[in-house]
Design a protein around this motif. Structure first.
Motif, short mmCIF file in Angstrom:
data_model
loop_
_atom_site.label_atom_id
_atom_site.label_comp_id
_atom_site.label_asym_id
_atom_site.label_seq_id
_atom_site.Cartn_x
_atom_site.Cartn_y
_atom_site.Cartn_z
N GLY B 13 -18.19 39.95 33.13
CA GLY B 13 -18.34 40.41 33.85
C GLY B 13 -18.48 39.20 34.66
N GLN B 14 -19.30 38.31 35.66
CA GLN B 14 -18.74 37.51 36.57
C GLN B 14 -19.89 36.83 36.31
N SER B 15 -20.50 37.23 35.23
CA SER B 15 -21.69 35.96 34.72
C SER B 15 -22.02 35.15 34.38
N GLY B 16 -20.73 34.95 33.60
CA GLY B 16 -20.86 33.17 33.26
C GLY B 16 -19.72 32.89 34.18
N LEU B 17 -19.37 32.75 35.40
CA LEU B 17 -18.85 32.55 37.09
C LEU B 17 -20.58 31.75 37.48
N TRP B 18 -20.87 33.29 37.07
CA TRP B 18 -22.64 32.98 38.56
C TRP B 18 -23.20 32.28 37.75
N LEU B 19 -23.50 31.51 36.58
CA LEU B 19 -24.06 30.48 35.74
C LEU B 19 -23.71 29.87 36.06
N LEU B 20 -22.17 29.51 36.29
CA LEU B 20 -21.99 28.12 36.58
C LEU B 20 -21.71 28.14 37.73
N GLN B 21 -22.27 28.86 39.00
CA GLN B 21 -22.00 28.41 40.39
C GLN B 21 -23.43 27.87 40.54
N GLY B 22 -24.28 28.67 39.91
CA GLY B 22 -25.84 28.16 40.21
C GLY B 22 -25.90 27.29 39.27
N LEU B 23 -25.82 26.65 38.19
CA LEU B 23 -25.73 24.92 37.80
C LEU B 23 -25.79 24.68 38.98
N VAL B 24 -23.85 24.43 39.01
CA VAL B 24 -23.21 23.48 40.03
C VAL B 24 -24.77 23.69 41.24
N THR B 25 -24.61 24.40 42.05
CA THR B 25 -25.39 24.37 43.04
C THR B 25 -26.66 23.55 42.73
N THR B 26 -27.55 24.22 41.87
CA THR B 26 -28.56 23.95 41.09
C THR B 26 -28.10 21.77 41.53
N ILE B 27 -27.15 21.50 40.78
CA ILE B 27 -26.80 19.90 40.62
C ILE B 27 -27.02 19.70 42.07
N GLU B 28 -26.10 19.62 42.53
CA GLU B 28 -26.29 19.50 44.20
C GLU B 28 -27.17 19.24 44.91
N ILE B 29 -27.62 20.50 45.30
CA ILE B 29 -29.03 20.97 45.66
C ILE B 29 -30.23 19.10 44.48
N SER B 30 -29.76 19.19 43.78
CA SER B 30 -30.91 18.18 43.06
C SER B 30 -31.13 16.92 43.46
N VAL B 31 -29.54 16.23 43.58
CA VAL B 31 -28.92 15.26 43.36
C VAL B 31 -28.75 15.06 45.04
N VAL B 32 -28.36 15.61 45.91
CA VAL B 32 -28.75 15.11 47.65
C VAL B 32 -29.88 14.65 47.18
N ALA B 33 -31.01 16.23 47.38
CA ALA B 33 -32.76 15.70 47.73
C ALA B 33 -32.89 14.85 46.74
N TRP B 34 -32.61 14.48 46.01
CA TRP B 34 -32.98 13.21 45.00
C TRP B 34 -32.72 11.97 45.82
N VAL B 35 -31.30 11.71 45.95
CA VAL B 35 -31.56 10.50 47.45
C VAL B 35 -32.37 10.27 48.61
N VAL B 36 -32.42 11.47 48.66
CA VAL B 36 -33.25 11.51 50.03
C VAL B 36 -34.92 10.96 49.87
N ALA B 37 -35.89 11.20 48.58
CA ALA B 37 -36.44 11.66 47.86
C ALA B 37 -36.83 9.96 47.09
N PHE B 38 -36.00 9.63 46.65
CA PHE B 38 -35.79 8.16 46.12
C PHE B 38 -36.46 7.46 46.82
N THR B 39 -35.27 6.90 47.73
CA THR B 39 -35.43 6.79 49.05
C THR B 39 -35.91 6.29 49.88
N LEU B 40 -36.72 7.38 50.51
CA LEU B 40 -37.97 7.94 50.98
C LEU B 40 -39.76 7.41 50.26
N GLY B 41 -39.23 7.56 48.57
CA GLY B 41 -40.13 6.90 48.02
C GLY B 41 -39.90 5.60 47.84
#
Ligand code: ATP
Ligand code: MG
Lengths: 242, 241
Positions: B13-41
């Motif tokens: 079914g769609q599980s593989g795709l979901w996991l991949l999308q989840g991973l991509v979103t995790t990376i996206e949110i983490s990278v953008v948040a990291w840039v904010v956090a690192f700059t502020l920090g």
């Protein structure tokens, strides 16, 4: 060149400089000595405004440090300082250590600053160490780089705070030699040191401090030959018996 | 035991795709948040060590305020409480462009920024004060001394604790599922819902987090060696969770 007028300084409730009056003229070499905690470091740190004072006045090169228009960074380009711990920038090569301030503060072109730096390395006797990182130098070499770094700003005054105290005995002389040359070239110098040989040979005047006060000052031969105050006698007794 | 393992749910079914999308979103949110956090920090951590008292207070206030409120509360705050205060056009724009993602970024960014700030402050405080004094006594201004000497040295010193903190940020990005960000944990829950195979779905999620974090830890330790200051041994520090 430097003048202290009735200077008092406290650290909190600790009165570290008490009514200091002192004049250093251009080209003069003054050695400051005295027991630990007597306020020697504090005294010279006031000259380049690393410490501020609570009363009295300090005039450096005709300018009062109390003047509202006074700019510490501007003053410090004219007053070099060498510390006991060499304080080289560990992430930069020797050459970068020396060229940093001339390029960033004086706006010197990189090529020009490097030329000056290499001349200075020659002068302090380590022309072959330009590309080396501080950690790969001996203590004596590091201190000589620190002197070169201060000289690169072409200061009118050089302050030394126990420049040889952190060095192994065999390296003390190489640093003292550089300082002696500098004195002979006519640099105005205030040197906190316990190297009494250097004081005898090079200093024009010795200032003895104890408990925040200048107890005695005079020519080296007078001070070492016939110290007036009991405290100076006691101090010299201890130092010279080593 | 009656549980029937069925690992094939992960690629049917769609599980593989979901996991991949989840991973991509995790990376996206983490990278953008990291840039904010690192700059502020980095910025607020440095400011906390300067001798200008009002600036120092401001930075300390930021750190204490943002560090001492649970991350989950920040997620809710930025997602539910803040958008209604914004002008209508901005609200419309936000909700067309993944408001939950941006709320998650801000929550993670300010929370971990406060924690990066602590890392940076202790990094700077481990540099002898006389190094700063030597720099300003050559005529450099305080700002130049920080920019050219203190911060570059501190950044090298803090690589191990900052790596730890970065990994915490990635792991904490899973909290964003509570405001509907379809990141990795969200997707594993979704697989579980559709297939009723909780063990398989969560194992897959766990392994992906593990590989991601190990990859980053390895890269950072390479980076640490690459930028090591000659003669300066950085102590390996372990962070708390
Ligand atoms: N930043 C500071 N805050 C509080 N007290 C200080 C500070 N710096 C120095 N002192 C105190 O002021 C006094 C004078 O210190 P100073 O460093 O000037 O002495 P010194 O003559 O240079 O001594 P030493 O030979 O040990 O270097 C000492 O009692 C010292 O403990
Ligand atoms: Mg001292």
């Amino acid at each position: 060149m430097i003048e202290f007028r009735d200077v008092d300084k406290w650290f909190g409730s600790l009165h570290v400089l008490k009514r200091i009056n002192l004049k250093v003229s251009g080209g003069e070499v003054v050695v400051v000595c005295g027991p630990s905690g007597s306020g020697k470091s504090t005294l010279i740190r006031c000259v380049n405004r690393l410490e501020s004072i609570q009363s009295g006045e300090i005039i450096v090169d005709g300018q009062s440090l109390l003047d509202p228009k006074f700019d510490p960074s501007k003053l410090r380009t004219d007053v070099g300082m060498v510390f006991q711990s060499f304080n080289l920038y560990p992430h930069m090569t020797v050459l970068q250590n020396i060229t940093l301030a001339p390029t960033k503060v004086k706006g010197l072109a990189a090529g020009e600053a490097e030329k000056v730096a290499k001349e200075l390395l020659d002068r302090v006797g380590i022309p072959d160490k330009a590309g080396v990182y501080p950690a790969n130098l001996s203590g004596g070499q590091q201190q000589r780089v620190a002197i070169a770094r201060a000289l690169a700003m072409k200061p009118k005054i050089m302050l030394f705070d126990e420049p040889t105290s952190a060095l192994d005995p065999e390296m003390i002389n190489e640093v003292l030699e550089v300082m002696t040359d500098l004195a002979h070239d006519g640099m105005t110098m205030v040197v906190v040191t316990h190297e009494m040989g250097f004081a005898r040979r090079v200093a024009h005047r010795v200032v003895f401090m104890d408990e925040g006060q200048i107890i005695e000052e005079g020519k080296p031969e007078t001070f070492f030959g016939a110290p007036q105050s009991p405290r100076a006698q006691q101090f010299l007794g201890k130092i010279l018996s080593h | 035991m009656t549980y029937n393992f069925d690992w094939s749910v992960l690629w049917r079914g769609q599980s593989g795709l979901w996991l991949l999308q989840g991973l991509v979103t995790t990376i996206e949110i983490s990278v953008v948040a990291w840039v904010v956090a690192f700059t502020l920090g980095i910025f607020s951590g440095a400011v906390r060590t300067v001798s200008i008292t009002p600036l120092r207070w401001l930075a300390s206030f930021y750190v204490e305020f943002f560090r001492n409120v649970p991350l989950l509360v920040w997620m809710f705050f930025w997602y539910f409480a803040v958008p209604p205060l914004l002008p209508q056009p901005l609200q419309d724009w936000l909700f067309d462009h993944g408001a939950e993602f941006w709320a998650g970024v801000v929550a993670l960014g300010v929370y971990h920024g406060a924690r990066f700030s602590e890392v940076m402050r202790s990094g700077i405080q481990s540099i002898p004060k006389t190094l700063f004094e030597a720099a300003v006594s050559t005529g450099l201004t305080m700002a130049q001394a920080y920019r050219l000497i203190i911060i570059p040295i501190a950044l090298r010193l803090i690589i191990p604790p900052a790596t730890n903190e970065s990994l915490n940020l990635i792991k904490n990005s899973s909290v964003a599922l509570t405001i509907g960000v379809a990141e990795l944990t969200f997707q594993t829950r979704q697989i579980e819902t559709y297939t009723a195979k909780a063990f398989e779905a969560l194992t897959a999620g766990t392994l992906i987090y593990l590989v991601l974090c190990l990859a980053i830890a390895t890269t950072m330790s390479q980076l640490e060696k690459r930028f090591a200051i000659p003669g300066m041994i950085t102590k390996r520090q372990t962070g708390e969770f």
